[in-house]
Write an enzyme that holds these catalytic residues in place. Structure first.
Site, PDB file in Angstrom:
ATOM      1  N   LYS A  53      11.649  -3.537   4.356  1.00  0.00           N
ATOM      2  CA  LYS A  53      11.018  -4.857   4.343  1.00  0.00           C
ATOM      3  C   LYS A  53      10.876  -5.357   2.902  1.00  0.00           C
ATOM      4  O   LYS A  53      11.167  -6.506   2.600  1.00  0.00           O
ATOM      5  CB  LYS A  53       9.640  -4.809   5.038  1.00  0.00           C
ATOM      6  CG  LYS A  53       9.751  -4.704   6.564  1.00  0.00           C
ATOM      7  CD  LYS A  53       8.417  -4.419   7.243  1.00  0.00           C
ATOM      8  CE  LYS A  53       8.628  -4.085   8.716  1.00  0.00           C
ATOM      9  NZ  LYS A  53       7.457  -3.549   9.390  1.00  0.00           N
ATOM     10  N   GLN A  97       1.497  -1.578   8.417  1.00  0.00           N
ATOM     11  CA  GLN A  97       2.439  -0.861   9.289  1.00  0.00           C
ATOM     12  C   GLN A  97       1.682  -0.027  10.316  1.00  0.00           C
ATOM     13  O   GLN A  97       0.737   0.684   9.975  1.00  0.00           O
ATOM     14  CB  GLN A  97       3.352   0.018   8.416  1.00  0.00           C
ATOM     15  CG  GLN A  97       4.521   0.653   9.144  1.00  0.00           C
ATOM     16  CD  GLN A  97       5.592  -0.343   9.587  1.00  0.00           C
ATOM     17  OE1 GLN A  97       5.688  -1.459   9.105  1.00  0.00           O
ATOM     18  NE2 GLN A  97       6.413   0.062  10.540  1.00  0.00           N
ATOM     19  N   ASP A 120       2.761 -10.629  10.942  1.00  0.00           N
ATOM     20  CA  ASP A 120       3.175  -9.882  12.135  1.00  0.00           C
ATOM     21  C   ASP A 120       2.784 -10.615  13.419  1.00  0.00           C
ATOM     22  O   ASP A 120       3.344 -10.358  14.481  1.00  0.00           O
ATOM     23  CB  ASP A 120       2.441  -8.523  12.177  1.00  0.00           C
ATOM     24  CG  ASP A 120       3.320  -7.374  11.717  1.00  0.00           C
ATOM     25  OD1 ASP A 120       4.533  -7.449  11.921  1.00  0.00           O
ATOM     26  OD2 ASP A 120       2.764  -6.408  11.174  1.00  0.00           O
TER      27      ASP A 120
HETATM   28  N1  GUN Z   1       5.615  -0.644  13.544  1.00  0.00           N
HETATM   29  C1  GUN Z   1       6.727  -0.800  14.322  1.00  0.00           C
HETATM   30  N2  GUN Z   1       7.097  -2.082  14.355  1.00  0.00           N
HETATM   31  C2  GUN Z   1       6.218  -2.763  13.590  1.00  0.00           C
HETATM   32  C3  GUN Z   1       6.094  -4.134  13.225  1.00  0.00           C
HETATM   33  O1  GUN Z   1       6.861  -5.012  13.627  1.00  0.00           O
HETATM   34  N3  GUN Z   1       5.050  -4.428  12.392  1.00  0.00           N
HETATM   35  C4  GUN Z   1       4.182  -3.482  11.957  1.00  0.00           C
HETATM   36  N4  GUN Z   1       3.175  -3.877  11.183  1.00  0.00           N
HETATM   37  N5  GUN Z   1       4.276  -2.210  12.275  1.00  0.00           N
HETATM   38  C5  GUN Z   1       5.294  -1.859  13.076  1.00  0.00           C
END
Ligand code: GUN
Length: 283
Positions: A53, A97, A120
């Site tokens: 990311k 995350q 998110d």
């Molecule tokens: N863990 C797995 N997918 C995601 C996501 O799209 N965002 C976040 N914050 N954690 C994740």
């Protein structure tokens, strides 16, 4: 029939080129979109997602930082970090995350992120806004799935769509977006009695379970469009829910794993961060 491969990397590349132009424009006005990612603990998969990311954000000219906290971090300590980020005017997007270590209650953390910076779209306020039809941040994987479907040469208008998996992150929000796009959606899950029958009559199948081998050739109507959101590591290899080779013989279009939905999820994190930078600065 040999299915068209819905190449997530290619679709993502084109989309990100558009984002990059907008980032450059915003930077010329003195605003550099900033995505800050918080990672707690040392889960290998999470570390690799988070690094991806950051790299992807920097590649299109954004600023991005990873705040890496120890596995033993307390809920209180994490809440303090979020509070600082909420109040940092240089930070536009905050992403924590998940999953988080056991001592931290996930809903409490998601609730603490400022809805204005919740790229998110996981905070209860933004989930509510989504279902109320208000301005929000739409969760990234569902948004990515909709972008992939735009490339599938089919209309969702009145189409029968089966979504397998009812998670808050993927299954439920994508069912909402598909419904808004005028599809007729059946949300299937582990307790569904007629899963196979529903799959067999569906024009589109979106599988978001994490169970390799779940969707077979026999489940698929000839000409259906298949979106595989599964990402399970099997013998060191990322594996989807769909038996790709055999299903590709009957489907009209299909996403590979890896290289399908994954690149679009990250693209939509960037999309939402740009949106946050614009909204916060009234652009
Ligand atoms: N863990 C797995 N997918 C995601 C996501 O799209 N965002 C976040 N914050 N954690 C994740």
């Amino acid at each position: 029939m040999v299915a068209k491969v819905l190449d997530g990397r290619e679709i993502a590349k084109n989309y990100r080129a558009g984002l990059q132009e907008e980032v450059e424009k915003l930077k010329s006005e003195g605003i550099t979109p900033n995505l800050t990612v918080v990672l707690v603990g040392n889960d290998g998969a999470s570390q690799s997602y988070v690094n991806n990311k950051k790299k992807s954000a920097e590649k299109i000219g954004m600023k991005s930082e990873i705040i890496h906290l120890e596995e033993t971090t307390t809920e209180e300590e994490l809440l303090k970090v979020i509070d600082q980020l909420n109040n940092d005017t240089e930070v536009h997007g905050i992403l924590v995350q998940v999953p988080l270590p056991k001592q931290i209650e996930e809903t409490k953390i998601l609730e603490a992120i400022s809805p204005e910076k919740d790229v998110d779209g996981f905070s209860p306020i933004n989930i509510g806004r989504l279902y109320a039809g208000m301005e929000t941040y739409i969760p990234c994987t569902p948004l990515g799935i909709m972008e992939i479907l735009k490339n599938a040469d089919m209309s969702l208008e009145g189409a029968d769509v089966a979504v397998i998996g009812r998670s808050h992150i993927v299954g439920q929000p994508v069912a909402k977006l598909l419904t808004d796009a005028n599809a007729t959606v059946t949300l299937l899950h582990s307790r569904s009695k007629n899963m196979k029958e529903v799959l067999k009559r569906s024009d589109v199948i979106v599988s978001a379970v994490g169970k390799p081998g779940l969707v077979t050739k026999e489940d698929v109507k000839p000409g259906a469009v298949i979106v595989d959101v599964g990402n399970t590591v099997v013998d060191g290899k990322l594996t989807g829910d769909v038996m790709y080779d055999e299903v590709a013989e009957v489907a009209s279009a299909i996403t590979p794993v890896p290289g399908g939905v994954g690149p679009l999820t990250i693209t939509m994190v960037l999309n939402n961060t740009l949106l946050a930078a614009k909204r916060i600065n009234n652009k």
